[in-house]
Write an enzyme that holds these catalytic residues in place. Sequence first.
Site, mmCIF file in Angstrom:
data_model
loop_
_atom_site.group_PDB
_atom_site.id
_atom_site.type_symbol
_atom_site.label_atom_id
_atom_site.label_comp_id
_atom_site.label_asym_id
_atom_site.label_seq_id
_atom_site.Cartn_x
_atom_site.Cartn_y
_atom_site.Cartn_z
ATOM 1 N N LEU A 21 0.814 -1.209 0.000
ATOM 2 C CA LEU A 21 0.000 0.000 0.000
ATOM 3 C C LEU A 21 0.846 1.257 0.000
ATOM 4 O O LEU A 21 0.562 2.216 -0.730
ATOM 5 C CB LEU A 21 -0.917 0.014 1.225
ATOM 6 C CG LEU A 21 -2.256 -0.701 1.109
ATOM 7 C CD1 LEU A 21 -2.929 -0.759 2.472
ATOM 8 C CD2 LEU A 21 -3.156 -0.008 0.102
ATOM 9 N N ASN A 104 1.473 5.043 7.100
ATOM 10 C CA ASN A 104 1.084 3.727 6.606
ATOM 11 C C ASN A 104 1.853 2.597 7.270
ATOM 12 O O ASN A 104 1.378 1.468 7.295
ATOM 13 C CB ASN A 104 1.294 3.682 5.084
ATOM 14 C CG ASN A 104 1.152 2.296 4.517
ATOM 15 O OD1 ASN A 104 0.050 1.785 4.384
ATOM 16 N ND2 ASN A 104 2.275 1.665 4.184
ATOM 17 N N TYR A 176 -3.542 -5.429 17.262
ATOM 18 C CA TYR A 176 -3.741 -4.682 16.022
ATOM 19 C C TYR A 176 -5.058 -3.911 16.035
ATOM 20 O O TYR A 176 -5.117 -2.734 15.671
ATOM 21 C CB TYR A 176 -3.703 -5.674 14.851
ATOM 22 C CG TYR A 176 -3.868 -5.066 13.488
ATOM 23 C CD1 TYR A 176 -2.795 -4.453 12.851
ATOM 24 C CD2 TYR A 176 -5.086 -5.122 12.829
ATOM 25 C CE1 TYR A 176 -2.943 -3.906 11.578
ATOM 26 C CE2 TYR A 176 -5.242 -4.583 11.565
ATOM 27 C CZ TYR A 176 -4.173 -3.975 10.948
ATOM 28 O OH TYR A 176 -4.320 -3.430 9.699
ATOM 29 N N LYS A 180 -5.475 0.141 15.845
ATOM 30 C CA LYS A 180 -6.222 0.782 14.770
ATOM 31 C C LYS A 180 -7.390 1.611 15.311
ATOM 32 O O LYS A 180 -7.739 2.649 14.732
ATOM 33 C CB LYS A 180 -6.719 -0.278 13.781
ATOM 34 C CG LYS A 180 -5.597 -0.927 12.981
ATOM 35 C CD LYS A 180 -4.712 0.100 12.274
ATOM 36 C CE LYS A 180 -3.746 -0.539 11.303
ATOM 37 N NZ LYS A 180 -2.868 0.454 10.641
#
Length: 319
Positions: A21, A104, A176, A180
């Site tokens: 990404l 990112n 995770y 996030k």
Amino acid sequence: MSAQQPLAGRTAVVTGAGRGLGAAEALELAGLGAHVIVNDYGQPGRDGSGEASAAPAEEVAARIRAAGGRATAHLGDVADFEQARGLVQLAVDTGGALDVLVNNAGILRDRMVFSMSEDEWDSVIRVHLKGHFNLIRFAAAHWRDRAKATGRPVYGRIVNTSSEAFLLGSAGQPNYAAAKAGIVALTTSTAEALRKYGVTVNAICPRARTRMTEELFAGLGSPEPGAPDKLAPEHVSPLVGYLASPAAAGVSGQVFVVHGGMVAVVERPRIAARFDTAKDVFTADELDELLTPYFAARPPNETFAAPEVGELGRGTGLV
């Protein structure tokens, strides 16, 4: 500045841009005219293991230059406070100012919560959440100082990377998912703090076939030769380009789900139901009478309502 290159004369930092990404996002911003600082720590393992290497960032920077764009490679750990400071300073030294920041960089260390080690928790929170904070902290200070020096708003764009894991839950990724979710809170808080300086701050929740998601999407198989890949990172990068551009000056504090030709705007949580006590203070019995029937009537295991974007990945970890 032309319509085809709305970021001409701008300087952008993209972290974790050596692969996947981040690489697609760096190429997108370069195609829009930005001088891109391609940051990556270059470790071979998706869990952050292995020796750091400048090669991934150098390769992406070379691709940008070969296509006629401008790029500078940067080897650095975004979760290190001083290295993050140096990355922002590199952008300022290179282009005179930092204009766009795309956070990112990330790693995965998946484990069920009852088996997770302290290091597996700390390392993921460190790279994702602290890494986002570090770059935002120094970019925000840069923009605030510029705005105060000139007495007018500046050009500043932040695009953070969250995940649907914060919405849907992810049984094997408590570290995770928590990181996030924290990134979304950091996004909305920073958007409010920097609004008066002209800076926009948004978050994306991408679905893409990358090194970090190869196991998650393995069951879907690869697209047929010549067929478009709905999970290609190039489906995500145009939204990043838009959010980095002048056209998105009025878009801030938003969270987007994006993949395969689809963009969904995530609504902030709303009150689903309200209950008031008939007395001065609730009792356990009264709460039982009110809440137990309410939850019994709802679908089993329902928590937060996810945006209507299809069933791909529901109930699994989404990166």
